[in-house]
Design a protein around this motif. Structure first.
Motif, PDB file in Angstrom:
ATOM      1  N   LEU A  63       0.369  -4.986  -2.872  1.00  0.00           N
ATOM      2  CA  LEU A  63       1.046  -3.800  -3.384  1.00  0.00           C
ATOM      3  C   LEU A  63       2.036  -4.252  -4.453  1.00  0.00           C
ATOM      4  O   LEU A  63       2.886  -5.109  -4.193  1.00  0.00           O
ATOM      5  N   TYR A  64       1.889  -3.711  -5.660  1.00  0.00           N
ATOM      6  CA  TYR A  64       2.794  -4.016  -6.770  1.00  0.00           C
ATOM      7  C   TYR A  64       3.712  -2.824  -6.993  1.00  0.00           C
ATOM      8  O   TYR A  64       3.240  -1.694  -7.095  1.00  0.00           O
ATOM      9  N   LEU A  65       5.020  -3.072  -7.050  1.00  0.00           N
ATOM     10  CA  LEU A  65       6.005  -2.035  -7.331  1.00  0.00           C
ATOM     11  C   LEU A  65       6.692  -2.410  -8.633  1.00  0.00           C
ATOM     12  O   LEU A  65       7.453  -3.377  -8.689  1.00  0.00           O
ATOM     13  N   GLY A  66       6.424  -1.660  -9.706  1.00  0.00           N
ATOM     14  CA  GLY A  66       6.881  -2.029 -11.038  1.00  0.00           C
ATOM     15  C   GLY A  66       8.262  -1.527 -11.399  1.00  0.00           C
ATOM     16  O   GLY A  66       8.804  -0.607 -10.773  1.00  0.00           O
ATOM     17  N   ARG A  67       8.823  -2.113 -12.450  1.00  0.00           N
ATOM     18  CA  ARG A  67      10.142  -1.741 -12.972  1.00  0.00           C
ATOM     19  C   ARG A  67      10.206  -0.280 -13.388  1.00  0.00           C
ATOM     20  O   ARG A  67      11.259   0.335 -13.359  1.00  0.00           O
ATOM     21  N   ASP A  70       6.307   2.523 -11.215  1.00  0.00           N
ATOM     22  CA  ASP A  70       4.866   2.617 -11.050  1.00  0.00           C
ATOM     23  C   ASP A  70       4.452   1.723  -9.879  1.00  0.00           C
ATOM     24  O   ASP A  70       5.118   0.747  -9.581  1.00  0.00           O
ATOM     25  N   ALA A  71       3.384   2.098  -9.217  1.00  0.00           N
ATOM     26  CA  ALA A  71       2.863   1.315  -8.092  1.00  0.00           C
ATOM     27  C   ALA A  71       1.377   1.080  -8.316  1.00  0.00           C
ATOM     28  O   ALA A  71       0.684   1.907  -8.905  1.00  0.00           O
ATOM     29  N   SER A  72       0.916  -0.052  -7.843  1.00  0.00           N
ATOM     30  CA  SER A  72      -0.503  -0.377  -7.914  1.00  0.00           C
ATOM     31  C   SER A  72      -0.876  -1.081  -6.617  1.00  0.00           C
ATOM     32  O   SER A  72      -0.125  -1.930  -6.123  1.00  0.00           O
ATOM     33  N   GLY A  77      -5.273   2.043  -5.344  1.00  0.00           N
ATOM     34  CA  GLY A  77      -5.229   2.373  -6.764  1.00  0.00           C
ATOM     35  C   GLY A  77      -3.829   2.491  -7.327  1.00  0.00           C
ATOM     36  O   GLY A  77      -2.906   1.802  -6.894  1.00  0.00           O
ATOM     37  N   GLU A  78      -3.664   3.402  -8.284  1.00  0.00           N
ATOM     38  CA  GLU A  78      -2.400   3.572  -9.004  1.00  0.00           C
ATOM     39  C   GLU A  78      -1.568   4.688  -8.391  1.00  0.00           C
ATOM     40  O   GLU A  78      -2.108   5.664  -7.880  1.00  0.00           O
ATOM     41  N   GLY A  79      -0.246   4.531  -8.471  1.00  0.00           N
ATOM     42  CA  GLY A  79       0.643   5.545  -7.936  1.00  0.00           C
ATOM     43  C   GLY A  79       2.060   5.338  -8.432  1.00  0.00           C
ATOM     44  O   GLY A  79       2.276   4.816  -9.528  1.00  0.00           O
TER      45      GLY A  79
END
Length: 118
Positions: A63-67, A70-72, A77-79
């Motif tokens: 799980l990627y939590l962006g600056r 945004d989440a991936s 998928g994308e969120g």
């Protein structure tokens, strides 16, 4: 009679700390220039509804939590994501991942990206 002494040496921490929990799964946290990265400790089983063609995936997830809030997710998928005093969560088209009462903390406080309040 002689009894063997038990080892009282302290246990060393593992290379990864799985201190985060969502839906009964353990996750490790790391940080990079783009945001937070959470990785599941064990494979996660997910049911994918598609009528007669429904499937189940069983894999370790990331799980990627962006600056930019945004989440991936490798399966969902994308969120988007946000945090509040009660923890943080990521939301996708058909799923939510909540991390209640948990804080995102990077080893370097300059890497804490806290602009994504709920």
């Amino acid at each position: 009679m002689m009894i063997a002494a038990a080892s009282l040496a302290p246990k060393t921490a593992s290379a990864e700390d799985y201190g985060y929990v969502s839906d009964n799964h353990s996750w490790s946290l790391s940080c990079n220039a783009s945001g937070y990265v959470l990785r599941s400790q064990f494979p996660v089983a997910r049911f994918h509804e598609a009528g007669a063609g429904s499937t189940v995936s069983r894999e370790k997830e990331t799980l990627y939590l962006g600056r930019s809030c945004d989440a991936s997710h490798t399966v969902l998928g994308e969120g988007k994501w946000c945090w509040a005093n009660g923890g943080f969560m990521a939301e996708f088209n058909n799923a939510k991942m909540g991390f209640p009462r948990q804080e995102l903390i990077c080893p370097n406080s300059n890497d804490d990206f806290l602009g994504c309040q709920c």
